[in-house]
Write an enzyme that holds these catalytic residues in place. Structure first.
Site, PDB file in Angstrom:
ATOM      1  N   TYR A   1       0.805  -1.262   0.027  1.00  0.00           N
ATOM      2  CA  TYR A   1      -0.036   0.099  -0.025  1.00  0.00           C
ATOM      3  C   TYR A   1       0.994   1.349  -0.104  1.00  0.00           C
ATOM      4  O   TYR A   1       1.822   1.378   1.190  1.00  0.00           O
ATOM      5  CB  TYR A   1      -0.801  -0.108   1.395  1.00  0.00           C
ATOM      6  CG  TYR A   1      -1.779  -1.136   1.197  1.00  0.00           C
ATOM      7  CD1 TYR A   1      -3.103  -1.180   1.030  1.00  0.00           C
ATOM      8  CD2 TYR A   1      -1.131  -2.277   1.979  1.00  0.00           C
ATOM      9  CE1 TYR A   1      -3.987  -2.180   0.942  1.00  0.00           C
ATOM     10  CE2 TYR A   1      -2.240  -3.377   1.940  1.00  0.00           C
ATOM     11  CZ  TYR A   1      -3.409  -3.456   1.471  1.00  0.00           C
ATOM     12  OH  TYR A   1      -4.161  -4.377   1.569  1.00  0.00           O
TER      13      TYR A   1
ATOM     14  N   HIS B   1      -6.322   0.180  -0.698  1.00  0.00           N
ATOM     15  CA  HIS B   1      -6.037  -0.571  -1.849  1.00  0.00           C
ATOM     16  C   HIS B   1      -4.556  -0.670  -1.938  1.00  0.00           C
ATOM     17  O   HIS B   1      -3.887   0.334  -2.292  1.00  0.00           O
ATOM     18  CB  HIS B   1      -6.827   0.061  -3.029  1.00  0.00           C
ATOM     19  CG  HIS B   1      -6.341  -0.708  -4.322  1.00  0.00           C
ATOM     20  ND1 HIS B   1      -6.855  -2.041  -4.869  1.00  0.00           N
ATOM     21  CD2 HIS B   1      -5.365  -0.312  -5.491  1.00  0.00           C
ATOM     22  CE1 HIS B   1      -6.417  -2.509  -5.818  1.00  0.00           C
ATOM     23  NE2 HIS B   1      -5.558  -1.434  -6.491  1.00  0.00           N
TER      24      HIS B   1
ATOM     25  N   LYS C   1      -2.624  -4.221 -10.363  1.00  0.00           N
ATOM     26  CA  LYS C   1      -1.280  -4.095  -9.354  1.00  0.00           C
ATOM     27  C   LYS C   1      -0.164  -3.694 -10.290  1.00  0.00           C
ATOM     28  O   LYS C   1      -0.200  -4.832 -11.308  1.00  0.00           O
ATOM     29  CB  LYS C   1      -1.317  -4.891  -8.170  1.00  0.00           C
ATOM     30  CG  LYS C   1      -2.455  -5.030  -7.256  1.00  0.00           C
ATOM     31  CD  LYS C   1      -2.066  -5.728  -6.215  1.00  0.00           C
ATOM     32  CE  LYS C   1      -3.696  -6.177  -5.506  1.00  0.00           C
ATOM     33  NZ  LYS C   1      -4.478  -4.956  -5.018  1.00  0.00           N
TER      34      LYS C   1
END
Length: 333
Positions: free
Chosen positions: A274, A280, A311
């Site tokens: 993070y 998220h 990601k």
């Protein structure tokens, strides 16, 4: 257009210079134009070249035993058919910006060709990405699978930017429990506010080995009763996790940057990280020692997983001079 083969290159007469002027093929030479095998095969397949004594099949067979040649030709042809001018070197290919060509344009991509079973040797990769970066070019891996299909990966250094870190108080007492440690009461709540640990119950917070070692090194926690010291705990935790040394180095670096690394087990990697908020995670990070080799097929699965959960995929290569973060992402040319 007539051409001759000298055993290494294919050569045209002066009329071949039009191929260079119009499409950026080959390299001009005193007698005309010199073409690489990939260029000659492509032009032969397109019906623009007639090497003396060869058709497409026989010229292809001439180079069939050359390492990586068929894959290189497949990549060359794909790039050409996407509308780019491309030449060999300084890696496998250099690709000019769309609409530009040699002599009247600039290189955008430096491309290395691999098969799906080739390993990524990170020491070599770091050197090549560094070369591309110094030349202000994008470094790309072109991977050819067993069905001759292509996947392109954009590879670059990731340089994480530090965030402001709220300091924690020191002297929190922790109790070692196997490879973990436990903190109770308000001390556990203080750690939890900065996303350390996992709740066992409302009064007890469990810390993972990287968290324990980081907090010990920062003198934020200490073990109760002095029954175990840092080195003893580290040896015990390392016996249960052979990757702990690299994980700790990367974990500590990320924490020092103000990021929150948490286990990335469910994604198949060491950490989910993070960076902007704790709602998220933006990155998956896998710690690897210097000199690591990982199959490109393994990296492909990692990149797909990261993409599916929105990601970035980073491999953190732990070197003597520091950590090099390398980001892999699929791309379309």
């Amino acid at each position: 257009m007539k051409a001759t083969f000298d055993g290494t290159m294919i050569h045209t007469g002066q009329d071949g210079l039009s191929l260079y002027d119009q499409g950026g093929y080959g390299r001009p030479e005193e007698s005309g134009l010199g073409l690489s095998p990939e260029e000659a095969l492509y032009l032969l397949q397109r019906g623009k070249l007639e090497p003396e004594g060869f058709d497409f099949d026989s010229l292809l067979m001439q180079f069939a035993d050359t390492h990586n040649f068929l894959r290189s030709f497949i990549v060359y042809r794909d790039i050409r058919e996407r509308g780019y001018a491309v030449q060999t070197g300084p890696h496998d290919f250099r690709v000019f910006r769309r609409g530009q060509r040699p002599g009247k344009g600039t290189t955008q991509y430096l491309i290395r060709v691999l098969s799906e079973r080739d390993p990524i040797v990170f020491s070599a990769l770091i050197r090549e990405v560094g070369t591309a970066e110094n030349m202000r070019k994008n470094y790309v891996l072109a991977v050819v699978d067993d069905e001759e299909e292509l996947t392109y990966y954009d590879i670059r250094f990731h340089r994480p930017k530090p965030r402001e870190v709220t300091p924690l108080g020191k002297g929190i007492v922790a109790t070692p429990i196997g490879a973990s440690a436990m903190v109770t009461g308000e001390s556990g709540s203080a750690l939890e506010t900065q996303w350390f640990g996992t709740r066992l119950d409302p009064n007890r917070l469990l810390l993972s080995p990287p968290e324990v070692l980081f907090l010990l090194d920062q003198e934020i926690i200490g073990f109760s009763g002095g029954s175990v010291d840092r080195d003893q705990y580290n040896r015990s935790a390392l016996a249960a996790d052979s990757e702990l040394n690299e994980k700790l180095i990367v974990y500590s670096a990320l924490r020092t940057l103000g990021y929150t690394p948490r286990t990335g087990y469910k994604f198949g990697h060491h950490f989910r990280v993070y960076t902007e908020s704790n709602s998220h995670s933006e990155m998956l990070v896998h710690a690897i020692p210097e000199g690591s080799e990982i199959a490109i097929s393994t990296i492909s699965r990692s990149v797909r997983m990261a993409h599916s959960v929105k990601k970035k995929m980073l491999f953190a290569c732990v070197q003597s001079e520091g950590i090099v973060y390398i980001e892999f992402a699929r791309m379309k040319l």
